[in-house]
Design a protein around this motif. Structure first.
Motif, PDB file in Angstrom:
ATOM      1  N   ASP A  98      -2.951  -1.482  54.279  1.00  0.00           N
ATOM      2  CA  ASP A  98      -1.976  -0.602  53.576  1.00  0.00           C
ATOM      3  C   ASP A  98      -1.073  -1.459  52.680  1.00  0.00           C
ATOM      4  O   ASP A  98      -0.042  -2.211  53.081  1.00  0.00           O
ATOM      5  CB  ASP A  98      -1.045  -0.051  54.534  1.00  0.00           C
ATOM      6  CG  ASP A  98      -0.178   1.053  54.039  1.00  0.00           C
ATOM      7  OD1 ASP A  98      -0.124   1.166  52.748  1.00  0.00           O
ATOM      8  OD2 ASP A  98       0.597   1.633  54.731  1.00  0.00           O
ATOM      9  N   PRO A  99      -0.896  -1.365  51.241  1.00  0.00           N
ATOM     10  CA  PRO A  99      -0.570  -2.075  50.341  1.00  0.00           C
ATOM     11  C   PRO A  99       1.294  -1.723  50.529  1.00  0.00           C
ATOM     12  O   PRO A  99       1.943  -2.490  49.962  1.00  0.00           O
ATOM     13  CB  PRO A  99      -0.858  -1.953  48.961  1.00  0.00           C
ATOM     14  CG  PRO A  99      -1.702  -0.473  49.194  1.00  0.00           C
ATOM     15  CD  PRO A  99      -1.993  -0.620  50.711  1.00  0.00           C
ATOM     16  N   ARG A 100       1.516  -0.868  51.203  1.00  0.00           N
ATOM     17  CA  ARG A 100       3.130  -0.222  51.361  1.00  0.00           C
ATOM     18  C   ARG A 100       3.573  -0.790  52.643  1.00  0.00           C
ATOM     19  O   ARG A 100       4.837  -0.715  53.102  1.00  0.00           O
ATOM     20  CB  ARG A 100       3.170   1.230  51.266  1.00  0.00           C
ATOM     21  CG  ARG A 100       2.925   1.914  49.739  1.00  0.00           C
ATOM     22  CD  ARG A 100       3.217   2.984  49.848  1.00  0.00           C
ATOM     23  NE  ARG A 100       2.860   3.968  48.401  1.00  0.00           N
ATOM     24  CZ  ARG A 100       1.877   3.891  47.691  1.00  0.00           C
ATOM     25  NH1 ARG A 100       0.835   3.643  48.328  1.00  0.00           N
ATOM     26  NH2 ARG A 100       2.193   4.462  46.391  1.00  0.00           N
ATOM     27  N   ALA A 101       2.559  -1.476  53.510  1.00  0.00           N
ATOM     28  CA  ALA A 101       3.280  -1.933  54.912  1.00  0.00           C
ATOM     29  C   ALA A 101       4.032  -3.088  54.804  1.00  0.00           C
ATOM     30  O   ALA A 101       3.774  -4.033  54.073  1.00  0.00           O
ATOM     31  CB  ALA A 101       1.927  -2.022  55.838  1.00  0.00           C
ATOM     32  N   THR A 102       5.043  -3.056  55.564  1.00  0.00           N
ATOM     33  CA  THR A 102       5.870  -4.175  55.965  1.00  0.00           C
ATOM     34  C   THR A 102       6.149  -4.630  57.384  1.00  0.00           C
ATOM     35  O   THR A 102       7.257  -4.748  57.751  1.00  0.00           O
ATOM     36  CB  THR A 102       7.209  -3.920  55.337  1.00  0.00           C
ATOM     37  OG1 THR A 102       7.818  -2.789  55.938  1.00  0.00           O
ATOM     38  CG2 THR A 102       7.179  -3.817  53.710  1.00  0.00           C
ATOM     39  N   PRO A 103       4.981  -4.696  58.298  1.00  0.00           N
ATOM     40  CA  PRO A 103       5.060  -4.972  59.593  1.00  0.00           C
ATOM     41  C   PRO A 103       5.862  -6.213  59.986  1.00  0.00           C
ATOM     42  O   PRO A 103       6.450  -6.228  61.056  1.00  0.00           O
ATOM     43  CB  PRO A 103       3.630  -4.817  60.017  1.00  0.00           C
ATOM     44  CG  PRO A 103       2.821  -5.181  59.010  1.00  0.00           C
ATOM     45  CD  PRO A 103       3.599  -4.753  57.714  1.00  0.00           C
ATOM     46  N   HIS A 104       6.037  -7.212  58.996  1.00  0.00           N
ATOM     47  CA  HIS A 104       6.546  -8.574  59.213  1.00  0.00           C
ATOM     48  C   HIS A 104       7.913  -8.538  58.780  1.00  0.00           C
ATOM     49  O   HIS A 104       8.732  -9.259  59.115  1.00  0.00           O
ATOM     50  CB  HIS A 104       5.691  -9.412  58.279  1.00  0.00           C
ATOM     51  CG  HIS A 104       5.483  -9.283  56.802  1.00  0.00           C
ATOM     52  ND1 HIS A 104       6.676  -8.715  55.975  1.00  0.00           N
ATOM     53  CD2 HIS A 104       4.537  -8.945  56.344  1.00  0.00           C
ATOM     54  CE1 HIS A 104       6.301  -8.339  54.703  1.00  0.00           C
ATOM     55  NE2 HIS A 104       4.872  -8.489  54.747  1.00  0.00           N
ATOM     56  N   GLY A 105       8.521  -7.197  58.456  1.00  0.00           N
ATOM     57  CA  GLY A 105       9.973  -7.083  58.023  1.00  0.00           C
ATOM     58  C   GLY A 105      10.476  -7.737  56.782  1.00  0.00           C
ATOM     59  O   GLY A 105      11.458  -7.853  56.330  1.00  0.00           O
ATOM     60  N   GLY A 106       9.336  -8.099  55.860  1.00  0.00           N
ATOM     61  CA  GLY A 106       9.577  -8.637  54.533  1.00  0.00           C
ATOM     62  C   GLY A 106       9.194  -7.718  53.519  1.00  0.00           C
ATOM     63  O   GLY A 106       9.598  -6.592  53.382  1.00  0.00           O
ATOM     64  N   GLU A 107       8.429  -8.129  52.590  1.00  0.00           N
ATOM     65  CA  GLU A 107       8.208  -7.317  51.336  1.00  0.00           C
ATOM     66  C   GLU A 107       6.764  -7.023  51.416  1.00  0.00           C
ATOM     67  O   GLU A 107       5.778  -7.576  51.936  1.00  0.00           O
ATOM     68  CB  GLU A 107       8.256  -8.309  50.054  1.00  0.00           C
ATOM     69  CG  GLU A 107       8.087  -7.905  48.574  1.00  0.00           C
ATOM     70  CD  GLU A 107       8.444  -8.876  47.691  1.00  0.00           C
ATOM     71  OE1 GLU A 107       8.826  -8.556  46.493  1.00  0.00           O
ATOM     72  OE2 GLU A 107       7.842 -10.170  47.904  1.00  0.00           O
ATOM     73  N   SER A 108       6.445  -5.515  50.928  1.00  0.00           N
ATOM     74  CA  SER A 108       5.171  -5.111  51.039  1.00  0.00           C
ATOM     75  C   SER A 108       4.394  -5.865  49.789  1.00  0.00           C
ATOM     76  O   SER A 108       4.924  -6.276  48.868  1.00  0.00           O
ATOM     77  CB  SER A 108       5.193  -3.387  50.899  1.00  0.00           C
ATOM     78  OG  SER A 108       5.266  -3.076  49.384  1.00  0.00           O
ATOM     79  N   LEU A 109       2.954  -5.583  49.969  1.00  0.00           N
ATOM     80  CA  LEU A 109       2.217  -6.118  48.852  1.00  0.00           C
ATOM     81  C   LEU A 109       2.291  -5.285  47.761  1.00  0.00           C
ATOM     82  O   LEU A 109       2.509  -6.111  46.495  1.00  0.00           O
ATOM     83  CB  LEU A 109       0.530  -6.027  49.453  1.00  0.00           C
ATOM     84  CG  LEU A 109      -0.258  -6.460  48.214  1.00  0.00           C
ATOM     85  CD1 LEU A 109      -0.374  -8.098  47.853  1.00  0.00           C
ATOM     86  CD2 LEU A 109      -1.823  -6.040  48.710  1.00  0.00           C
ATOM     87  N   LEU A 110       2.699  -4.070  47.639  1.00  0.00           N
ATOM     88  CA  LEU A 110       2.866  -3.398  46.386  1.00  0.00           C
ATOM     89  C   LEU A 110       4.156  -3.590  45.936  1.00  0.00           C
ATOM     90  O   LEU A 110       4.289  -3.985  44.496  1.00  0.00           O
ATOM     91  CB  LEU A 110       2.848  -1.812  46.920  1.00  0.00           C
ATOM     92  CG  LEU A 110       3.103  -0.869  45.381  1.00  0.00           C
ATOM     93  CD1 LEU A 110       1.772  -1.010  44.852  1.00  0.00           C
ATOM     94  CD2 LEU A 110       3.026   0.582  46.146  1.00  0.00           C
ATOM     95  N   ALA A 111       5.270  -3.918  46.560  1.00  0.00           N
ATOM     96  CA  ALA A 111       6.429  -4.428  45.847  1.00  0.00           C
ATOM     97  C   ALA A 111       6.466  -5.767  45.438  1.00  0.00           C
ATOM     98  O   ALA A 111       6.893  -6.050  44.238  1.00  0.00           O
ATOM     99  CB  ALA A 111       7.598  -4.480  47.139  1.00  0.00           C
TER     100      ALA A 111
END
Length: 197
Positions: A106-119
């Motif tokens: 999911d390019p919108r996911a931020t499970p690491h607490g950082g920046e999404s791929l989309l951002a």
């Protein structure tokens, strides 16, 4: 005249399998050797009106070694990987396999607490779209391979998932030309003097 932005991938800072998220290690000896081998082929890019680089030590060192004297651009920093910073993909997978799967899918996911791929793609694309078209015809930017991948996805208006299918080799060059919202892509490749991958 359209703007031309040539991205030069930073030389290696570690073997491929040892690459870490937001790796801020300097060039390793193999990286320095590679820069010396290709310097003659990449030196003409120093004639660009504007010369930039990612803020990582290896991007700055690559640009300096090639004679570019690049200006650091914070917008060209690697993706903010939150708590995964400094880990390899394998280490993150061992600690949080479901979170890594979510992030990869999911390019919108931020499970690491950082920046999404989309951002991340949008940030790098925003930098590309705000280059001063009237002030310069040619730009060179030394950046981490991940940053170049993000720029290419943005320039091609490709789906974010295509980010995972782009391979950017150390010291390869890729050029985009055009202007904000209308970019064309040219693969320049790896300088001919390089004898190994």
């Amino acid at each position: 005249m359209p703007l031309r932005v040539t991205f030069v991938a930073a030389a290696r800072g570690a073997p491929l399998l040892a690459e870490r998220f937001e790796d801020d290690r300097p060039l390793d000896q193999a990286g320095w050797d590679e820069v010396q081998r290709v310097a003659g082929d990449l030196l003409p890019l120093a004639a660009a009106e504007l010369r930039y680089c990612s803020p990582t030590p290896r991007s700055r060192a690559t640009g300096d070694a090639l004679g570019y004297a690049p200006l650091v651009q914070l917008a060209l920093r690697d993706c903010d990987m939150g708590r995964w910073r400094g880990l390899t993909l394998g280490e993150a997978m061992a600690r949080e396999p479901e979170a890594v799967d979510s992030w990869l899918a999911d390019p919108r996911a931020t499970p690491h607490g950082g920046e999404s791929l989309l951002a991340f793609i949008s940030r790098v694309g925003g930098w590309l779209d705000t280059r001063p078209v009237d002030d310069a015809g040619r730009i060179v930017a030394v950046a981490e391979p991940s940053v170049i991948r993000a720029a290419l996805v943005y320039a091609l208006k490709a789906p974010p998932s295509s980010y995972w299918n782009i391979d950017v080799r150390p010291l390869s060059t890729t050029t985009v030309s055009g202007r904000s919202g209308r970019w064309n892509l040219r693969f320049d490749g790896i300088p001919a003097q390089r004898s190994r991958t």
